[in-house]
Design a protein around this motif. Structure first.
Motif, mmCIF file in Angstrom:
data_model
loop_
_atom_site.group_PDB
_atom_site.id
_atom_site.type_symbol
_atom_site.label_atom_id
_atom_site.label_comp_id
_atom_site.label_asym_id
_atom_site.label_seq_id
_atom_site.Cartn_x
_atom_site.Cartn_y
_atom_site.Cartn_z
ATOM 1 N N LYS A 49 52.352 48.544 70.417
ATOM 2 C CA LYS A 49 53.795 48.580 70.173
ATOM 3 C C LYS A 49 54.232 47.399 69.321
ATOM 4 O O LYS A 49 55.041 47.546 68.395
ATOM 5 C CB LYS A 49 54.529 48.566 71.520
ATOM 6 N N TYR A 50 53.680 46.231 69.612
ATOM 7 C CA TYR A 50 54.028 45.017 68.856
ATOM 8 C C TYR A 50 53.602 45.147 67.396
ATOM 9 O O TYR A 50 54.371 44.821 66.479
ATOM 10 C CB TYR A 50 53.353 43.811 69.504
ATOM 11 N N LEU A 51 52.388 45.628 67.156
ATOM 12 C CA LEU A 51 51.885 45.763 65.785
ATOM 13 C C LEU A 51 52.681 46.808 65.004
ATOM 14 O O LEU A 51 52.947 46.643 63.814
ATOM 15 C CB LEU A 51 50.397 46.124 65.810
ATOM 16 N N ILE A 105 57.157 54.868 66.818
ATOM 17 C CA ILE A 105 55.968 54.551 67.615
ATOM 18 C C ILE A 105 55.171 55.808 67.872
ATOM 19 O O ILE A 105 53.946 55.839 67.757
ATOM 20 C CB ILE A 105 56.371 53.866 68.944
ATOM 21 N N LYS A 106 55.875 56.901 68.182
ATOM 22 C CA LYS A 106 55.201 58.191 68.407
ATOM 23 C C LYS A 106 54.523 58.657 67.115
ATOM 24 O O LYS A 106 53.395 59.169 67.127
ATOM 25 C CB LYS A 106 56.200 59.241 68.873
ATOM 26 N N ARG A 107 55.228 58.452 65.989
ATOM 27 C CA ARG A 107 54.675 58.896 64.689
ATOM 28 C C ARG A 107 53.392 58.159 64.348
ATOM 29 O O ARG A 107 52.400 58.737 63.943
ATOM 30 C CB ARG A 107 55.723 58.690 63.592
ATOM 31 N N TYR A 108 53.394 56.824 64.545
ATOM 32 C CA TYR A 108 52.219 56.051 64.216
ATOM 33 C C TYR A 108 51.071 56.338 65.177
ATOM 34 O O TYR A 108 49.898 56.291 64.792
ATOM 35 C CB TYR A 108 52.552 54.552 64.246
ATOM 36 N N ARG A 109 51.379 56.618 66.426
ATOM 37 C CA ARG A 109 50.333 56.898 67.404
ATOM 38 C C ARG A 109 49.622 58.210 67.106
ATOM 39 O O ARG A 109 48.478 58.398 67.469
ATOM 40 C CB ARG A 109 50.922 56.937 68.822
#
Length: 208
Positions: free
Chosen positions: A177-179, A202-206
């Motif tokens: 989350k931090y990155l 965050i969901k998109r990057y995950r």
């Protein structure tokens, strides 16, 4: 101060600041988790205690007679009283259980410890920013800079000893989350008009 030494000091400061910012994210997330759990238990206790009070002060006989007359029910008064008495006993047990659960699980103490950790890390980050500014402005002699770096190292170690432990999976989730937040911050610097929704991004990057 020579450029080579200044660069070395700046690298050390940035490393400590990066570690502190990551830890702050981790303990901030843990603070939110345990505070939510503790608040949920407290809210449950308040709601149940309110129900117990209402049932205790209510005139059960009149209430049951009202139901029998206006809704044509056929509830036995003694049976109804026994049901309400049992409900009071059950709700009281639930309040006791929820109160003990918070003490046994230690959610309140955990979120307070994580909250204290966040404050310490925030103060440390502020101090590193000040030292970094002094070095960049060449306001410190070489020996003074070394002392500041050593003080920073000792302070970081002391904070690390105080911080509560974090489960491995929670650590990795918070680090991710931090990155992602850092990457989004860089994108926002390039395009201030960018529509930023942290949760969705965050969901998109995950998913990548």
């Amino acid at each position: 101060m020579p450029d080579k030494e200044m660069q070395a000091y700046r690298t050390i400061i940035k490393r400590y600041k990066h570690k502190a910012q990551l830890l702050r994210q981790i303990h901030s997330d843990q603070y939110s988790i345990y505070q939510s759990r503790s608040n949920l238990l407290n809210a449950g206790c308040i709601i149940l205690a309110t129900l117990i009070t209402v049932i205790s002060v209510a005139n059960i006989s009149d209430f049951l007679n009202f139901l029998n007359v206006y809704f044509e029910t056929n509830i036995d008064i003694n049976f109804g009283k026994n049901v309400f008495s049992g409900a009071i006993a059950l709700l009281s047990f639930m309040v006791l259980f929820m109160s003990l659960a918070d003490l046994i699980l230690g959610w309140r103490n955990k979120y307070m410890n994580h909250g204290s950790g966040v404050k310490l890390l925030t103060s440390f980050i502020t101090a590193t920013n000040e030292v970094e500014t002094l070095i960049e402005n060449d306001s410190l002699e070489d020996e003074q800079a070394k002392i500041k770096i050593e003080e920073m190292k000792k302070r970081y170690e002391l904070i690390g000893e105080f911080l509560p432990l974090t489960p491995d999976q929670e650590f990795l989730n918070s680090k991710q989350k931090y990155l992602i937040k850092r990457k989004l911050s860089e994108e926002l610097d390039e395009d201030p008009c960018l529509n930023i929704n942290l949760k969705n991004n965050i969901k998109r990057y995950r998913k990548k």
